[in-house]
Motif scaffolding. Sequence first.
Motif, PDB file in Angstrom:
ATOM      1  N   ASN A  16       0.827  -1.215   0.000  1.00  0.00           N
ATOM      2  CA  ASN A  16       0.000   0.000   0.000  1.00  0.00           C
ATOM      3  C   ASN A  16       0.858   1.260   0.000  1.00  0.00           C
ATOM      4  OD1 ASN A  16       0.729  -0.602   2.627  1.00  0.00           O
ATOM      5  ND2 ASN A  16      -1.030   0.422   3.519  1.00  0.00           N
ATOM      6  N   TYR A  17       2.183   1.101   0.066  1.00  0.00           N
ATOM      7  CA  TYR A  17       3.116   2.214  -0.147  1.00  0.00           C
ATOM      8  C   TYR A  17       4.170   1.754  -1.136  1.00  0.00           C
ATOM      9  CZ  TYR A  17       1.024   3.827   4.188  1.00  0.00           C
ATOM     10  OH  TYR A  17       0.132   4.211   5.136  1.00  0.00           O
ATOM     11  N   ASN A  18       4.942   2.706  -1.644  1.00  0.00           N
ATOM     12  CA  ASN A  18       6.014   2.391  -2.584  1.00  0.00           C
ATOM     13  C   ASN A  18       7.282   3.113  -2.119  1.00  0.00           C
ATOM     14  OD1 ASN A  18       7.458   1.588  -4.805  1.00  0.00           O
ATOM     15  ND2 ASN A  18       6.615   3.176  -6.140  1.00  0.00           N
ATOM     16  N   ASN A 102      -3.705   8.225  15.701  1.00  0.00           N
ATOM     17  CA  ASN A 102      -2.422   7.623  15.328  1.00  0.00           C
ATOM     18  C   ASN A 102      -1.961   7.904  13.912  1.00  0.00           C
ATOM     19  OD1 ASN A 102      -2.242   5.975  17.837  1.00  0.00           O
ATOM     20  ND2 ASN A 102      -4.131   5.168  16.997  1.00  0.00           N
ATOM     21  N   SER A 103      -2.763   8.590  13.123  1.00  0.00           N
ATOM     22  CA  SER A 103      -2.381   8.791  11.720  1.00  0.00           C
ATOM     23  C   SER A 103      -3.160   9.957  11.128  1.00  0.00           C
ATOM     24  CB  SER A 103      -2.695   7.528  10.903  1.00  0.00           C
ATOM     25  OG  SER A 103      -4.088   7.342  10.855  1.00  0.00           O
ATOM     26  N   GLY A 104      -2.665  10.405   9.974  1.00  0.00           N
ATOM     27  CA  GLY A 104      -3.376  11.452   9.253  1.00  0.00           C
ATOM     28  C   GLY A 104      -4.741  10.983   8.792  1.00  0.00           C
ATOM     29  N   ALA A 105      -4.815   9.717   8.372  1.00  0.00           N
ATOM     30  CA  ALA A 105      -6.101   9.180   7.921  1.00  0.00           C
ATOM     31  C   ALA A 105      -7.135   9.236   9.043  1.00  0.00           C
ATOM     32  CB  ALA A 105      -5.925   7.743   7.436  1.00  0.00           C
ATOM     33  N   GLU A 106      -6.708   8.866  10.248  1.00  0.00           N
ATOM     34  CA  GLU A 106      -7.648   8.916  11.384  1.00  0.00           C
ATOM     35  C   GLU A 106      -8.059  10.351  11.703  1.00  0.00           C
ATOM     36  OE1 GLU A 106      -7.002   6.205  15.026  1.00  0.00           O
ATOM     37  OE2 GLU A 106      -5.129   6.243  13.914  1.00  0.00           O
ATOM     38  N   ALA A 107      -7.100  11.283  11.595  1.00  0.00           N
ATOM     39  CA  ALA A 107      -7.409  12.687  11.881  1.00  0.00           C
ATOM     40  C   ALA A 107      -8.444  13.206  10.887  1.00  0.00           C
ATOM     41  CB  ALA A 107      -6.133  13.523  11.822  1.00  0.00           C
ATOM     42  N   ASN A 108      -8.227  12.888   9.590  1.00  0.00           N
ATOM     43  CA  ASN A 108      -9.171  13.362   8.574  1.00  0.00           C
ATOM     44  C   ASN A 108     -10.507  12.643   8.673  1.00  0.00           C
ATOM     45  OD1 ASN A 108      -7.469  15.289   7.567  1.00  0.00           O
ATOM     46  ND2 ASN A 108      -6.581  13.957   6.014  1.00  0.00           N
ATOM     47  N   GLU A 109     -10.472  11.338   8.928  1.00  0.00           N
ATOM     48  CA  GLU A 109     -11.715  10.573   9.142  1.00  0.00           C
ATOM     49  C   GLU A 109     -12.534  11.235  10.264  1.00  0.00           C
ATOM     50  OE1 GLU A 109     -12.339   7.321   7.620  1.00  0.00           O
ATOM     51  OE2 GLU A 109     -14.158   6.904   8.741  1.00  0.00           O
ATOM     52  N   SER A 136      -6.619  15.155  -4.930  1.00  0.00           N
ATOM     53  CA  SER A 136      -6.252  15.294  -3.511  1.00  0.00           C
ATOM     54  C   SER A 136      -6.064  13.927  -2.864  1.00  0.00           C
ATOM     55  CB  SER A 136      -7.345  16.075  -2.767  1.00  0.00           C
ATOM     56  OG  SER A 136      -8.572  15.373  -2.800  1.00  0.00           O
ATOM     57  N   PHE A 137      -5.391  13.939  -1.709  1.00  0.00           N
ATOM     58  CA  PHE A 137      -5.196  12.715  -0.923  1.00  0.00           C
ATOM     59  C   PHE A 137      -5.455  13.042   0.539  1.00  0.00           C
ATOM     60  CE2 PHE A 137      -2.737   9.669   1.566  1.00  0.00           C
ATOM     61  CZ  PHE A 137      -3.184   8.487   1.015  1.00  0.00           C
ATOM     62  N   HIS A 138      -6.285  12.238   1.193  1.00  0.00           N
ATOM     63  CA  HIS A 138      -6.624  12.527   2.597  1.00  0.00           C
ATOM     64  C   HIS A 138      -6.482  11.326   3.499  1.00  0.00           C
ATOM     65  CE1 HIS A 138      -7.741  16.504   1.434  1.00  0.00           C
ATOM     66  NE2 HIS A 138      -8.622  16.061   0.563  1.00  0.00           N
ATOM     67  N   GLY A 139      -5.888  10.235   3.012  1.00  0.00           N
ATOM     68  CA  GLY A 139      -5.707   9.050   3.849  1.00  0.00           C
ATOM     69  C   GLY A 139      -6.269   7.815   3.173  1.00  0.00           C
ATOM     70  N   ARG A 140      -6.082   6.638   3.844  1.00  0.00           N
ATOM     71  CA  ARG A 140      -6.405   5.365   3.196  1.00  0.00           C
ATOM     72  C   ARG A 140      -7.564   4.608   3.826  1.00  0.00           C
ATOM     73  NH1 ARG A 140      -1.881   3.990  -0.286  1.00  0.00           N
ATOM     74  NH2 ARG A 140      -0.356   5.612   0.019  1.00  0.00           N
TER      75      ARG A 140
HETATM   76  C1  LIG Z   1      -2.189  15.370   2.555  1.00  0.00           C
HETATM   77  C2  LIG Z   1      -2.249  14.090   3.337  1.00  0.00           C
HETATM   78  N1  LIG Z   1      -3.335  13.843   4.091  1.00  0.00           N
HETATM   79  C3  LIG Z   1      -3.444  12.700   4.798  1.00  0.00           C
HETATM   80  C4  LIG Z   1      -2.448  11.731   4.781  1.00  0.00           C
HETATM   81  C5  LIG Z   1      -2.628  10.462   5.565  1.00  0.00           C
HETATM   82  O1  LIG Z   1      -1.746  10.396   6.624  1.00  0.00           O
HETATM   83  P1  LIG Z   1      -1.339   8.967   7.256  1.00  0.00           P
HETATM   84  O2  LIG Z   1      -0.442   8.300   6.264  1.00  0.00           O
HETATM   85  O3  LIG Z   1      -0.628   9.352   8.529  1.00  0.00           O
HETATM   86  O4  LIG Z   1      -2.608   8.205   7.529  1.00  0.00           O
HETATM   87  C6  LIG Z   1      -1.298  11.949   4.024  1.00  0.00           C
HETATM   88  C7  LIG Z   1      -0.241  10.920   3.967  1.00  0.00           C
HETATM   89  O5  LIG Z   1       0.555  10.852   3.043  1.00  0.00           O
HETATM   90  C8  LIG Z   1      -1.192  13.143   3.268  1.00  0.00           C
HETATM   91  O6  LIG Z   1      -0.109  13.392   2.509  1.00  0.00           O
END
Ligand SMILES: Cc1ncc(COP(=O)(O)O)c(C=O)c1O
Length: 188
Positions: A16-18, A102-109, A136-140
């Motif tokens: 899921n990453y490269n 614990n992660s950006g995905a959780e923060a955005n969720e 845009s990208f906001h997490g997985r």
């Molecule tokens: C703009 C942006 N939002 C959210 C995320 C998600 O963060 P995380 O990988 O900590 O879940 C990322 C991660 O690359 C990001 O670049």
Amino acid sequence: MTELTRSTFDKVMVPNYNPQPMIPVRGDGARVWDQDDNEFIDFAGGIAVNVVGHNHPRLVAAIKAQADKLWHLSNVYTNEPALALASKLTEATFADKVFFCNSGAEANEAAFKLIRKYAYDNFGPEKNEIISFTKSFHGRTLFTVSVGGQPKYREGFEPAPGGITHVPFNDIEALKAAISDNTCGVVM
Ligand SMILES: Cc1ncc(COP(=O)(O)O)c(C=O)c1O
């Protein structure tokens, strides 16, 4: 143990990453060194979220002091370091309350859920639409890949959550046209 290289990643980790070919093994301040002792300047800082450098003596001391005391607690308990940090953050900023995750995905969720909940409680269930931008990208998580504007991260996981509109980035007229009484949030 067998030699650990970038190809080990392809063999034993879910792709899921490269990641880059070089593997950082130690750091000091703004610099990191790879397995062959090549030196690099770390301009990434955890993609800007952990820009505290590497191996800072005060941070190392704080981590060691905590490791000597208590490691893990479930959500059944609170803990002093979290309470101390939350107090500092609320005293230093506009915010009344803190949400740790614990992660950006959780923060955005959490942010997307919060805007929907606020709109639901204050305006009703129809005010649920989130506007986001293409590319845009906001997490997985399922919600954050749905809000994110890159179909390749969404494909194969449908049905995706609804109520999300994507408009082209940098097109203010498209954004204005997309906003309605049912919009609860815009994420950029
Ligand atoms: C703009 C942006 N939002 C959210 C995320 C998600 O963060 P995380 O990988 O900590 O879940 C990322 C991660 O690359 C990001 O670049």
